[in-house]
Design a protein around this motif. Structure first.
Motif, short mmCIF file in Angstrom:
data_model
loop_
_atom_site.label_atom_id
_atom_site.label_comp_id
_atom_site.label_asym_id
_atom_site.label_seq_id
_atom_site.Cartn_x
_atom_site.Cartn_y
_atom_site.Cartn_z
N GLU A 108 0.70 -1.18 -0.10
CA GLU A 108 -0.02 -0.06 0.00
C GLU A 108 0.93 1.42 -0.04
OE1 GLU A 108 -4.10 -1.80 2.19
OE2 GLU A 108 -2.61 -0.37 3.40
N THR A 109 2.28 1.29 0.37
CA THR A 109 3.03 2.47 0.60
C THR A 109 4.36 2.06 -0.19
OG1 THR A 109 3.72 1.91 2.60
CG2 THR A 109 1.79 3.23 2.49
N ALA A 143 -7.93 -1.09 -1.86
CA ALA A 143 -8.11 0.09 -2.50
C ALA A 143 -7.10 1.24 -2.16
CB ALA A 143 -9.64 0.64 -1.87
N ARG A 144 -6.75 1.12 -0.82
CA ARG A 144 -5.51 1.87 -0.57
C ARG A 144 -4.18 1.78 -1.44
NH1 ARG A 144 -1.89 2.26 4.82
NH2 ARG A 144 -1.08 4.44 4.44
N ILE A 146 -4.40 0.25 -4.75
CA ILE A 146 -4.61 0.97 -6.09
C ILE A 146 -4.39 2.50 -6.07
CG2 ILE A 146 -6.38 1.15 -7.68
CD1 ILE A 146 -5.13 -1.69 -7.67
N THR A 147 -5.13 3.18 -5.12
CA THR A 147 -5.17 4.64 -5.27
C THR A 147 -3.64 5.11 -5.04
OG1 THR A 147 -5.62 4.69 -3.03
CG2 THR A 147 -7.58 4.79 -4.77
N GLY A 148 -2.69 4.39 -4.36
CA GLY A 148 -1.60 4.83 -3.69
C GLY A 148 -0.32 4.45 -5.03
N THR A 187 -11.31 -1.25 -13.84
CA THR A 187 -10.61 0.00 -13.52
C THR A 187 -9.38 0.02 -12.77
OG1 THR A 187 -12.42 1.69 -13.64
CG2 THR A 187 -10.27 2.30 -12.59
N ALA A 188 -9.45 -0.81 -11.79
CA ALA A 188 -8.24 -1.30 -10.88
C ALA A 188 -7.19 -1.69 -11.59
CB ALA A 188 -8.73 -1.97 -9.70
N LEU A 191 -5.35 0.16 -14.01
CA LEU A 191 -4.41 1.01 -13.08
C LEU A 191 -3.10 0.23 -13.08
CD1 LEU A 191 -6.75 3.17 -10.86
CD2 LEU A 191 -5.07 3.85 -12.87
N HIS A 195 0.34 1.31 -14.43
CA HIS A 195 1.77 1.88 -13.48
C HIS A 195 2.82 1.07 -13.58
CE1 HIS A 195 -0.21 5.79 -11.61
NE2 HIS A 195 -1.21 5.02 -11.65
#
Length: 298
Positions: A108-109, A143-144, A146-148, A187-188, A191, A195
């Protein structure tokens, strides 16, 4: 012993990532027998909490056997997530000299990848390995995560070899029932593909197809996955390996790519960098795409 670039190339070219719980001796023993490009001894989701120590012991004993030492497959272990606190414990017990890659779930990070990279570097030093000898395969499945992705992929440690879209965990977090080609995942998944490419990584692995006896459905789902730019698959059942590797190998498409590369390189030798091939305009970007496809299959 293969070199680091050779190992990374093998991870990048793998089409099936076959998992088995590390505490189940029969499954562990047979895992290299099914012809998967990559095998994963699992310490995470498939292992009950009460079996964690047995699973870690199973990893060490299995990787020391000739079946694993001599395996053609990429040898991997999936640890628990770093944020759970169990990932560092798993990592400390790994026989890194016998491993090609560590699979990290729920990334996630960027910060956790830096910590994992440092921990692996220390383990490599203790084992007398070259820095970066053990690759990282990163599951993005929340979700974190994917958005990260922009931050995660902005400055990846060099040992990161490939991403995986974890569709099963992702749909569970969304509260959506898993089903093939679910609109909730499109969508995920895209992405993760974008990336990966922006970070200079090979195309990612897609997540598991959970209906393990539906070979036709798996084939269709792999074809859809391939059309979205993924070139490998998490497999949770041995019979899935041949289907996934067959679709992602795509022999007809590979033959087309080889012929295109040959035709374009012949044209380059004659001073031209644009041709018509099978009725389609081809210039450098199309040629480079075909050349990468041929290189992955070599």
């Amino acid at each position: 012993m293969s070199t680091i670039p050779e190992r990374r190339a093998r991870i990048g070219a793998a089409r099936a990532l076959l998992f088995a719980p590390a505490n189940e001796a029969r499954k562990v023993r047979r895992l290299p027998d099914f012809g998967a490009d990559a095998v994963v001894l699992d310490l995470e989701d498939a292992v009950a909490d009460s079996e964690a120590e047995a699973a870690r012991a199973g990893v060490a004993s299995a990787l020391a056997t000739p079946a694993y030492r001599d395996a053609a497959a990429v040898r991997c272990v999936r640890i628990n997530s770093w944020s759970s606190g169990l990932g560092p414990v798993d990592l400390r017990g790994l026989p890194v000299a016998l491993l090609d890659a560590v699979v990290v779930p729920k990334v996630e990070t960027a910060a956790e990848l830096v910590e994992i990279d440092r921990a692996l570097a220390g383990a490599e030093r203790e084992a007398g390995l070259e820095p970066g000898a053990v690759g990282l395969i990163c599951l993005v499945e929340t979700a974190r995560g994917i958005t990260g992705l922009p931050g995660i992929c902005a400055d990846l440690p060099a040992r990161v070899a490939r991403l995986v879209f974890g569709s099963g965990d992702f749909t569970a977090e969304l509260g959506v029932t898993w089903r093939p080609m679910s609109p909730a995942t499109v969508t995920a998944r895209d992405l993760v593909v974008l990336h990966s490419r922006a970070a200079g990584l090979p195309p990612p692995f897609d997540g598991p197809y959970l209906d393990i006896h539906d070979a036709d459905g798996l084939r269709r789902d792999c074809e859809d996955s391939l059309a979205h730019g993924l070139t490998g698959r998490v497999c949770v059942y041995p019979a899935q390996v041949a289907v996934a590797q067959g679709v992602y190998a795509d022999d007809a498409d590979l033959d087309h790519a080889r012929r295109l590369v040959d035709a374009f390189e012949k044209a380059l030798g004659e001073g031209s960098a644009s041709i018509q091939f099978d009725g389609v305009f081809v210039d450098y970007p199309i040629y480079e795409q075909a050349r990468r496809k041929v290189a992955r299959a070599s």
